[in-house]
Design an enzyme around this catalytic site. Sequence first.
Site, mmCIF file in Angstrom:
data_model
loop_
_atom_site.group_PDB
_atom_site.id
_atom_site.type_symbol
_atom_site.label_atom_id
_atom_site.label_comp_id
_atom_site.label_asym_id
_atom_site.label_seq_id
_atom_site.Cartn_x
_atom_site.Cartn_y
_atom_site.Cartn_z
ATOM 1 N N GLY A 18 0.814 -1.208 0.000
ATOM 2 C CA GLY A 18 0.000 0.000 0.000
ATOM 3 C C GLY A 18 0.844 1.253 0.000
ATOM 4 O O GLY A 18 0.558 2.215 0.714
ATOM 5 N N ALA A 19 1.903 1.252 -0.856
ATOM 6 C CA ALA A 19 2.883 2.340 -0.826
ATOM 7 C C ALA A 19 2.565 3.468 -1.796
ATOM 8 O O ALA A 19 3.401 4.345 -2.004
ATOM 9 C CB ALA A 19 4.274 1.788 -1.137
ATOM 10 N N GLY A 22 -0.938 7.945 1.121
ATOM 11 C CA GLY A 22 -1.070 8.008 2.570
ATOM 12 C C GLY A 22 0.176 7.616 3.335
ATOM 13 O O GLY A 22 1.307 7.957 2.973
ATOM 14 N N GLY A 24 1.581 4.725 3.663
ATOM 15 C CA GLY A 24 2.475 3.851 2.920
ATOM 16 C C GLY A 24 3.433 4.621 2.032
ATOM 17 O O GLY A 24 4.642 4.313 1.979
ATOM 18 N N SER A 150 -4.280 -0.643 14.191
ATOM 19 C CA SER A 150 -5.165 0.445 14.596
ATOM 20 C C SER A 150 -5.580 0.285 16.043
ATOM 21 O O SER A 150 -5.768 -0.834 16.533
ATOM 22 C CB SER A 150 -6.413 0.451 13.711
ATOM 23 O OG SER A 150 -7.421 1.277 14.251
ATOM 24 N N TYR A 175 -14.133 -3.659 9.913
ATOM 25 C CA TYR A 175 -12.806 -3.044 9.859
ATOM 26 C C TYR A 175 -12.029 -3.333 11.136
ATOM 27 O O TYR A 175 -10.853 -3.730 11.091
ATOM 28 C CB TYR A 175 -12.935 -1.531 9.656
ATOM 29 C CG TYR A 175 -11.606 -0.811 9.701
ATOM 30 C CD1 TYR A 175 -10.746 -0.820 8.613
ATOM 31 C CD2 TYR A 175 -11.196 -0.128 10.851
ATOM 32 C CE1 TYR A 175 -9.511 -0.181 8.665
ATOM 33 C CE2 TYR A 175 -9.969 0.519 10.906
ATOM 34 C CZ TYR A 175 -9.134 0.496 9.808
ATOM 35 O OH TYR A 175 -7.914 1.137 9.862
#
Length: 273
Positions: A18-19, A22, A24, A150, A175
Amino acid sequence: MSDSLLSSLSDRTVLVTGATAGIGFETARQLAGRGATVLLHGRTAEESRAAADALVATAGVDADRLCTYAADFARLDEVEALAHGVVAEHPRLDVLVNNAGMAAPERHTVTADGNEIAFQVNFLAHYMLTCLLEPALTSEPGGRVVNVSSSLHRTASIQWSDPNRARRYSRLAAYAQSQLALTVFAADPRVTAVSVHPGVCDTALLPLYSHEGVAPAEGAAHVVRLCDPAVEIVNGAYYERDERVDPAPGVTEDRTVKRLSKLADLLVGRSTT
């Protein structure tokens, strides 16, 4: 600790999932800025290439320090192909940053693999990727997996008999369950891993938490700190920003870790040993 006091990462190879945006993207930028070779993962090849181009153009990152990979985590066959590609091209991987994530959708959504989409993208894909990368992940001191989790894992429970939440679905509960699973996975004895809540950041996930968040670069700094071999870690440790704190009760219990591993193996189609 300021950047000037942090060690060079020029001998480190780090895969960041996920780079492309955001936390990442900022994690990749900070790692590359300290000399690491960074493997940028994105959902598509175009997104990964665009992220690499942006790092070179706007952050002055050496293009030779960047490698791009693509896999849609909603498709486990693509996760498997990603792992095999990384192992073939980078037989030594020092750090895996399991960062890719999504907010669960309003409506219950199942992937082609048959899993609730947030549970698969946020946890199962990372579980599968980590297991498949085991041949490359170094066991030398400093080698590690960093799960970007999280604080919402504290509100969650894993629905063992219905992990896809087909009977009762809420996006926040789905989530939170995925983040709890990712946090539990850090305590798996097969890997040296920690999990970290990087703070409430101004990213696509912000609506799940608040109306305001800090810059993604601030959250990324907490992730990057844990990638540094100079920072000693204990397997299964959980951090909120830069402070090690206790995770939710039961997270590091051996029984829970083994039960989650068995469930994940079943859902990703891996044979257990």
